[in-house]
Motif scaffolding. Structure first.
Motif, PDB file in Angstrom:
ATOM      1  N   SER A 187       0.850  -1.186   0.000  1.00 53.19           N
ATOM      2  CA  SER A 187       0.000   0.000   0.000  1.00 53.19           C
ATOM      3  C   SER A 187       0.884   1.234   0.000  1.00 53.19           C
ATOM      4  O   SER A 187       2.040   1.184   0.417  1.00 53.19           O
ATOM      5  CB  SER A 187      -0.918   0.008   1.225  1.00 53.19           C
ATOM      6  OG  SER A 187      -0.142   0.023   2.415  1.00 53.19           O
TER       7      SER A 187
ATOM      8  N   VAL B  64      -4.807  -0.874  -7.266  1.00 51.44           N
ATOM      9  CA  VAL B  64      -6.076  -0.332  -6.767  1.00 51.44           C
ATOM     10  C   VAL B  64      -5.869   1.122  -6.385  1.00 51.44           C
ATOM     11  O   VAL B  64      -4.979   1.449  -5.595  1.00 51.44           O
ATOM     12  CB  VAL B  64      -6.589  -1.124  -5.547  1.00 51.44           C
ATOM     13  CG1 VAL B  64      -7.940  -0.590  -5.100  1.00 51.44           C
ATOM     14  CG2 VAL B  64      -6.671  -2.607  -5.869  1.00 51.44           C
TER      15      VAL B  64
ATOM     16  N   THR C 120      -7.184   4.126  -4.328  1.00 47.07           N
ATOM     17  CA  THR C 120      -8.083   4.388  -3.200  1.00 47.07           C
ATOM     18  C   THR C 120      -8.160   5.877  -2.866  1.00 47.07           C
ATOM     19  O   THR C 120      -8.654   6.245  -1.801  1.00 47.07           O
ATOM     20  CB  THR C 120      -7.619   3.605  -1.957  1.00 47.07           C
ATOM     21  OG1 THR C 120      -6.283   4.021  -1.608  1.00 47.07           O
ATOM     22  CG2 THR C 120      -7.631   2.109  -2.224  1.00 47.07           C
TER      23      THR C 120
ATOM     24  N   ARG D 129     -12.040   6.177  -3.268  1.00 45.71           N
ATOM     25  CA  ARG D 129     -12.369   5.327  -4.411  1.00 45.71           C
ATOM     26  C   ARG D 129     -11.835   3.907  -4.188  1.00 45.71           C
ATOM     27  O   ARG D 129     -11.011   3.644  -3.322  1.00 45.71           O
ATOM     28  CB  ARG D 129     -11.764   5.909  -5.699  1.00 45.71           C
ATOM     29  CG  ARG D 129     -12.397   7.198  -6.147  1.00 45.71           C
ATOM     30  CD  ARG D 129     -11.983   7.517  -7.582  1.00 45.71           C
ATOM     31  NE  ARG D 129     -10.555   7.758  -7.703  1.00 45.71           N
ATOM     32  CZ  ARG D 129      -9.984   8.953  -7.573  1.00 45.71           C
ATOM     33  NH1 ARG D 129     -10.728  10.003  -7.287  1.00 45.71           N
ATOM     34  NH2 ARG D 129      -8.692   9.091  -7.719  1.00 45.71           N
ATOM     35  N   HIS D 130     -12.301   3.001  -5.047  1.00 44.98           N
ATOM     36  CA  HIS D 130     -11.763   1.640  -5.072  1.00 44.98           C
ATOM     37  C   HIS D 130     -11.769   1.181  -6.538  1.00 44.98           C
ATOM     38  O   HIS D 130     -12.512   0.285  -6.930  1.00 44.98           O
ATOM     39  CB  HIS D 130     -12.591   0.695  -4.201  1.00 44.98           C
ATOM     40  CG  HIS D 130     -11.946  -0.659  -4.038  1.00 44.98           C
ATOM     41  ND1 HIS D 130     -10.949  -0.910  -3.118  1.00 44.98           N
ATOM     42  CD2 HIS D 130     -12.153  -1.836  -4.700  1.00 44.98           C
ATOM     43  CE1 HIS D 130     -10.575  -2.180  -3.214  1.00 44.98           C
ATOM     44  NE2 HIS D 130     -11.286  -2.763  -4.160  1.00 44.98           N
ATOM     45  N   ASP D 131     -10.922   1.821  -7.347  1.00 49.92           N
ATOM     46  CA  ASP D 131     -10.839   1.519  -8.773  1.00 49.92           C
ATOM     47  C   ASP D 131      -9.711   0.530  -9.006  1.00 49.92           C
ATOM     48  O   ASP D 131      -8.548   0.809  -8.676  1.00 49.92           O
ATOM     49  CB  ASP D 131     -10.581   2.789  -9.582  1.00 49.92           C
ATOM     50  CG  ASP D 131     -11.729   3.781  -9.466  1.00 49.92           C
ATOM     51  OD1 ASP D 131     -12.866   3.335  -9.246  1.00 49.92           O
ATOM     52  OD2 ASP D 131     -11.486   4.999  -9.597  1.00 49.92           O
ATOM     53  N   VAL D 132     -10.043  -0.618  -9.579  1.00 48.83           N
ATOM     54  CA  VAL D 132      -9.071  -1.696  -9.778  1.00 48.83           C
ATOM     55  C   VAL D 132      -8.621  -1.714 -11.233  1.00 48.83           C
ATOM     56  O   VAL D 132      -9.441  -1.663 -12.160  1.00 48.83           O
ATOM     57  CB  VAL D 132      -9.680  -3.059  -9.398  1.00 48.83           C
ATOM     58  CG1 VAL D 132      -8.651  -4.168  -9.594  1.00 48.83           C
ATOM     59  CG2 VAL D 132     -10.173  -3.035  -7.952  1.00 48.83           C
TER      60      VAL D 132
ATOM     61  N   GLY E  48      -3.190   4.222  -2.691  1.00 43.37           N
ATOM     62  CA  GLY E  48      -3.583   3.002  -3.370  1.00 43.37           C
ATOM     63  C   GLY E  48      -2.819   1.802  -2.867  1.00 43.37           C
ATOM     64  O   GLY E  48      -2.135   1.851  -1.843  1.00 43.37           O
TER      65      GLY E  48
END
Length: 317
Positions: free
Chosen positions: A58, A78, A80, A84-87, A105
């Motif tokens: 992280s 990812v 964050t 957000r939580h965009d993969v 992220g």
């Protein structure tokens, strides 16, 4: 061109390297496998890094101040930032964050490429657009518009990584400048941005007269050996980039950058005619004049001169 390699199993060393190479950041990872490998190649404001993390990590990072594109080859990343939580997975190329924004992220056993360049290049490239908006250009979205746009963006990153910034010698400055502008142009086409105005907006073309054309052509002919772009040509002609584009379209059958390519092709032709084939090559002369792709250079050369550049060079033997 500078190349730097980093290989470590220490989270502390990895955090120190990442903070120095990118932006101050804090990282954390699983202690059972903390191997990190990074190979950085940089030249004239363009940076391409190959990274491999064998663990979950992280990160919390400050703003980069650069346009930073990431192409994922394996594993996942990812985003964050701001909850957000965009993969992002293999095959995706995306903008990690706006240049002026911090980001957070995580990555999971990821192997990927990072490509960075100055945001000012976006302004230079956007100025060449027929419907360019005034002021600094901002990328307003991180994912490509569609699958085709994603493929084009990823392919351009791969071209820079594998064809331009490769080998033991630095590419010619014109090649680096052209390659960086190519990447910026593809990024503007692939990602949402402020670069385009509404199609129906009227554009003033009152300065698109023959005096503008002559000033622009003279500047191009005197500066073709330098990494110039549309903004430089327009400034030398004392008009806006849009006006110089209209001047060329109104009075010639080419564009300002098309004329620049033609002049550089003619200079390459002259070099091929006078060079010693024992001490130089078509590739070297093409690169000197900003042609990074030898195959495309040869095709353009043949269309104009009716022969191959290699034939012209060998004729001097």
């Amino acid at each position: 061109m500078q190349t730097e390699c980093f290989d470590s199993g220490s989270l502390e060393s990895t955090e120190e390297f990442l903070s120095r190479a990118y932006t101050p950041m804090r990282i954390g990872g699983r202690p059972n496998n903390t191997r990190t490998r990074i190979v950085r190649t940089a030249a004239a404001g363009l940076t391409v890094d190959r990274l491999a993390f064998g663990y979950t990590m992280s990160y919390t990072a400050n703003a980069l101040g650069k346009v930073c594109l990431i192409s994922v080859h394996s594993g996942t990343m990812v985003d964050t930032t701001d909850g957000r939580h965009d993969v992002y997975g293999p095959g995706e190329t995306f903008l990690i964050a706006p240049p002026d924004r911090p980001y957070t992220g995580a990555l999971h056993s990821a192997r990927y490429t990072i490509t960075m360049f100055d945001p000012a290049v976006l302004d230079t490239v956007a100025a060449a657009g027929a419907h360019s908006a005034p002021g600094p250009v901002r990328l307003t979205g991180q994912r490509a518009r569609d699958a085709d746009a994603n493929r084009r963006l990823g392919s351009t990153v791969a071209f820079l990584r594998d064809q331009v910034l490769t080998g033991s010698t630095a590419p010619e400055p014109l090649v680096i400048a052209s390659a960086t502008q190519l990447l910026a142009a593809v990024a503007l086409a692939a990602l949402p941005s402020t670069a385009r105005q509404e199609e129906g907006e009227r554009v003033d073309s009152r300065d698109a007269h023959t005096d503008t054309l002559r000033r622009a052509q003279l500047f191009i002919e005197e500066n073709a050996h330098r990494p110039i772009g549309l903004a430089d040509i327009a400034a030398a002609a004392f008009v806006t980039p849009r006006a110089v584009q209209y001047a060329f379209s109104r009075h010639t059958d080419t564009s300002p950058l098309g004329y620049l390519r033609h002049v550089r092709l003619a200079r390459a032709h002259q070099d091929l005619r006078t060079a010693d084939p024992c001490t130089t090559s078509v590739t070297r002369i093409a690169a000197r004049w900003g042609f990074a792709h030898v195959g495309r250079f040869a095709a353009a050369y043949r269309r104009l001169y009716g022969t191959t550049p290699a034939t012209t060079l060998r004729a001097q033997d």
